[in-house]
Structures are given as C-alpha cells and as structure tokens.
Design a protein around this motif. Structure first.
Motif, PDB file in Angstrom:
ATOM      1  N   ARG A   9      15.987  50.506  13.990  1.00  0.00           N
ATOM      2  CA  ARG A   9      15.667  49.102  13.758  1.00  0.00           C
ATOM      3  C   ARG A   9      15.235  48.400  15.041  1.00  0.00           C
ATOM      4  NH1 ARG A   9      20.650  49.204  10.688  1.00  0.00           N
ATOM      5  NH2 ARG A   9      21.601  48.291  12.500  1.00  0.00           N
ATOM      6  N   GLY A  10      15.379  49.070  16.182  1.00  0.00           N
ATOM      7  CA  GLY A  10      15.006  48.445  17.447  1.00  0.00           C
ATOM      8  C   GLY A  10      16.114  47.575  18.010  1.00  0.00           C
ATOM      9  N   LEU A  11      17.331  47.685  17.488  1.00  0.00           N
ATOM     10  CA  LEU A  11      18.448  46.880  17.958  1.00  0.00           C
ATOM     11  C   LEU A  11      19.606  47.795  18.267  1.00  0.00           C
ATOM     12  CD1 LEU A  11      19.982  44.143  18.283  1.00  0.00           C
ATOM     13  CD2 LEU A  11      20.583  44.373  15.883  1.00  0.00           C
ATOM     14  N   TRP A  12      20.085  47.760  19.486  1.00  0.00           N
ATOM     15  CA  TRP A  12      21.263  48.525  19.849  1.00  0.00           C
ATOM     16  C   TRP A  12      22.416  47.548  19.869  1.00  0.00           C
ATOM     17  CZ3 TRP A  12      23.682  50.397  24.821  1.00  0.00           C
ATOM     18  CH2 TRP A  12      24.417  51.539  24.602  1.00  0.00           C
ATOM     19  N   PRO A  13      23.367  47.629  18.941  1.00  0.00           N
ATOM     20  CA  PRO A  13      24.343  46.564  18.774  1.00  0.00           C
ATOM     21  C   PRO A  13      25.301  46.386  19.935  1.00  0.00           C
ATOM     22  CG  PRO A  13      24.903  48.443  17.404  1.00  0.00           C
ATOM     23  CD  PRO A  13      23.557  48.717  18.011  1.00  0.00           C
ATOM     24  N   PHE A  14      25.428  47.360  20.833  1.00  0.00           N
ATOM     25  CA  PHE A  14      26.360  47.257  21.936  1.00  0.00           C
ATOM     26  C   PHE A  14      25.647  47.072  23.272  1.00  0.00           C
ATOM     27  CE2 PHE A  14      28.051  50.113  18.670  1.00  0.00           C
ATOM     28  CZ  PHE A  14      29.026  49.270  18.180  1.00  0.00           C
ATOM     29  N   ALA A  15      24.405  46.634  23.249  1.00  0.00           N
ATOM     30  CA  ALA A  15      23.632  46.465  24.472  1.00  0.00           C
ATOM     31  C   ALA A  15      24.146  45.263  25.263  1.00  0.00           C
ATOM     32  CB  ALA A  15      22.159  46.267  24.144  1.00  0.00           C
ATOM     33  N   SER A  16      23.957  45.304  26.576  1.00  0.00           N
ATOM     34  CA  SER A  16      24.378  44.184  27.407  1.00  0.00           C
ATOM     35  C   SER A  16      23.416  43.022  27.227  1.00  0.00           C
ATOM     36  CB  SER A  16      24.430  44.601  28.872  1.00  0.00           C
ATOM     37  OG  SER A  16      23.135  44.912  29.333  1.00  0.00           O
ATOM     38  N   ALA A  17      23.877  41.839  27.497  1.00  0.00           N
ATOM     39  CA  ALA A  17      23.060  40.652  27.313  1.00  0.00           C
ATOM     40  C   ALA A  17      21.974  40.559  28.373  1.00  0.00           C
ATOM     41  CB  ALA A  17      23.941  39.401  27.362  1.00  0.00           C
ATOM     42  N   GLY A  18      22.151  41.207  29.518  1.00  0.00           N
ATOM     43  CA  GLY A  18      21.186  41.097  30.604  1.00  0.00           C
ATOM     44  C   GLY A  18      19.933  41.923  30.407  1.00  0.00           C
ATOM     45  N   ILE A 101      34.513  55.271  14.522  1.00  0.00           N
ATOM     46  CA  ILE A 101      33.844  54.608  15.647  1.00  0.00           C
ATOM     47  C   ILE A 101      32.353  54.887  15.543  1.00  0.00           C
ATOM     48  CG2 ILE A 101      33.607  54.528  18.150  1.00  0.00           C
ATOM     49  CD1 ILE A 101      36.548  55.065  18.347  1.00  0.00           C
ATOM     50  N   HIS A 102      31.551  53.859  15.758  1.00  0.00           N
ATOM     51  CA  HIS A 102      30.094  53.975  15.673  1.00  0.00           C
ATOM     52  C   HIS A 102      29.582  54.956  16.712  1.00  0.00           C
ATOM     53  CE1 HIS A 102      25.876  52.742  15.611  1.00  0.00           C
ATOM     54  NE2 HIS A 102      26.128  52.250  14.412  1.00  0.00           N
ATOM     55  N   VAL A 103      28.549  55.718  16.350  1.00  0.00           N
ATOM     56  CA  VAL A 103      28.017  56.757  17.234  1.00  0.00           C
ATOM     57  C   VAL A 103      27.399  56.159  18.504  1.00  0.00           C
ATOM     58  CG1 VAL A 103      25.740  56.866  16.151  1.00  0.00           C
ATOM     59  CG2 VAL A 103      26.667  58.885  17.247  1.00  0.00           C
ATOM     60  N   ASP A 104      26.938  54.922  18.468  1.00  0.00           N
ATOM     61  CA  ASP A 104      26.320  54.279  19.625  1.00  0.00           C
ATOM     62  C   ASP A 104      27.313  53.485  20.466  1.00  0.00           C
ATOM     63  OD1 ASP A 104      23.855  55.287  19.037  1.00  0.00           O
ATOM     64  OD2 ASP A 104      23.244  53.565  17.843  1.00  0.00           O
ATOM     65  N   PHE A 105      28.600  53.594  20.196  1.00  0.00           N
ATOM     66  CA  PHE A 105      29.602  52.862  20.964  1.00  0.00           C
ATOM     67  C   PHE A 105      29.632  53.417  22.388  1.00  0.00           C
ATOM     68  CE2 PHE A 105      34.058  51.643  21.976  1.00  0.00           C
ATOM     69  CZ  PHE A 105      33.882  50.276  21.848  1.00  0.00           C
ATOM     70  N   PRO A 106      29.442  52.572  23.411  1.00  0.00           N
ATOM     71  CA  PRO A 106      29.218  53.059  24.783  1.00  0.00           C
ATOM     72  C   PRO A 106      30.467  53.358  25.597  1.00  0.00           C
ATOM     73  CG  PRO A 106      29.002  50.698  24.746  1.00  0.00           C
ATOM     74  CD  PRO A 106      29.265  51.120  23.318  1.00  0.00           C
ATOM     75  N   VAL A 107      31.593  53.677  24.993  1.00  0.00           N
ATOM     76  CA  VAL A 107      32.805  53.965  25.741  1.00  0.00           C
ATOM     77  C   VAL A 107      33.237  55.392  25.437  1.00  0.00           C
ATOM     78  CG1 VAL A 107      35.233  53.353  26.011  1.00  0.00           C
ATOM     79  CG2 VAL A 107      33.545  51.552  25.723  1.00  0.00           C
ATOM     80  N   ILE A 108      33.609  56.121  26.468  1.00  0.00           N
ATOM     81  CA  ILE A 108      34.074  57.495  26.289  1.00  0.00           C
ATOM     82  C   ILE A 108      35.572  57.446  26.004  1.00  0.00           C
ATOM     83  CG2 ILE A 108      34.395  59.718  27.387  1.00  0.00           C
ATOM     84  CD1 ILE A 108      31.927  59.027  29.080  1.00  0.00           C
ATOM     85  N   LEU A 109      35.970  58.090  24.899  1.00  0.00           N
ATOM     86  CA  LEU A 109      37.385  58.129  24.531  1.00  0.00           C
ATOM     87  C   LEU A 109      37.942  59.491  24.920  1.00  0.00           C
ATOM     88  CD1 LEU A 109      37.110  56.572  21.011  1.00  0.00           C
ATOM     89  CD2 LEU A 109      37.755  55.439  23.104  1.00  0.00           C
ATOM     90  N   TYR A 110      39.153  59.517  25.463  1.00  0.00           N
ATOM     91  CA  TYR A 110      39.781  60.780  25.797  1.00  0.00           C
ATOM     92  C   TYR A 110      41.290  60.626  25.708  1.00  0.00           C
ATOM     93  CZ  TYR A 110      40.704  58.829  30.421  1.00  0.00           C
ATOM     94  OH  TYR A 110      41.147  58.052  31.440  1.00  0.00           O
ATOM     95  N   GLU A 111      41.972  61.738  25.588  1.00  0.00           N
ATOM     96  CA  GLU A 111      43.418  61.735  25.507  1.00  0.00           C
ATOM     97  C   GLU A 111      43.986  62.376  26.763  1.00  0.00           C
ATOM     98  OE1 GLU A 111      46.839  63.773  22.734  1.00  0.00           O
ATOM     99  OE2 GLU A 111      44.865  63.368  21.896  1.00  0.00           O
ATOM    100  N   VAL A 112      44.968  61.725  27.366  1.00  0.00           N
ATOM    101  CA  VAL A 112      45.567  62.225  28.596  1.00  0.00           C
ATOM    102  C   VAL A 112      46.723  63.122  28.288  1.00  0.00           C
ATOM    103  CG1 VAL A 112      46.665  61.582  30.751  1.00  0.00           C
ATOM    104  CG2 VAL A 112      44.858  60.169  29.798  1.00  0.00           C
TER     105      VAL A 112
END
Length: 112
Positions: A9-18, A101-112
C-alpha cells in the motif's frame, strides 16, 4: 505464509515521523524507542488473517476436496480420486485466538 500487505500500500505503519524509515546510526535521536506514527495509532499486533480453507457446494470446509470417479481399464473398474477445483468459495477473514506481532514491527524480540 506470504508477505504482508503494508508495503504494497506504500505505507509502513511503524515508520518514524522524520524520514519515513529507520534512523541512521549516530543520529541525534538514536535511542531505542517506538515512534508514534502520524495520523491514527497503529498497534503492533495482528488480530485477523486470511483463511486458507475453502467451502464446497455442500458447505463443507477443508483445504482440498476430492471426488471419487470410476475408471474402466482393460475391462476392470477402478476407483480414482480426482481433485475438485471448481465451485469452491474461500473461507475469508479468520479471527486469531491470540494476537500475533506484525511482520513489519521494527523491534527484535529475544529471550534471555
């Protein structure tokens, strides 16, 4: 499963405002934080998905449908299964039991 439709769609929902993308390393605001999107707030979760099953004419729900056909070969009758691909209705949108979690979510999740 397939690609998400957010980039199509040309919109990345988690993009930064800048800049519309991830910040460059060494930038002024390089702390790890979720950036609020412009406009409406988009949650990082997916609550529905497209169904992968189909309904047949009888209302049965399955991934594939087969019908039994009788084939006569050399005077002998044999039963064969033939895959049905016509008159099938897609299942549509399916609600997920637990949000994903959405596939485009920009945070890496991990378990310690």
């Amino acid at each position: 499963m397939g690609a998400s439709g957010s980039k199509a769609r040309g919109l990345w929902p988690f993009a930064s405002a800048g800049g519309g993308g991830p910040e460059a390393p060494g930038a002024a605001g390089a702390e790890q934080a979720l950036v609020r999107p412009r406009g409406r707030a988009v949650p990082p979760f997916v609550f529905t998905r497209r169904g992968s099953m189909f309904y047949d004419e009888d209302g049965d729900l399955a991934h594939e449908f087969y019908e039994e056909t009788i084939v006569t070969k050399n005077g002998q009758k044999r039963a064969k299964l033939r895959r049905v691909q016509k008159n099938l209705i897609p299942q549509g949108i399916v609600k997920l039991d637990t949000p994903r979690i959405h596939v485009d979510f920009p945070v890496i999740l991990y378990e310690v």
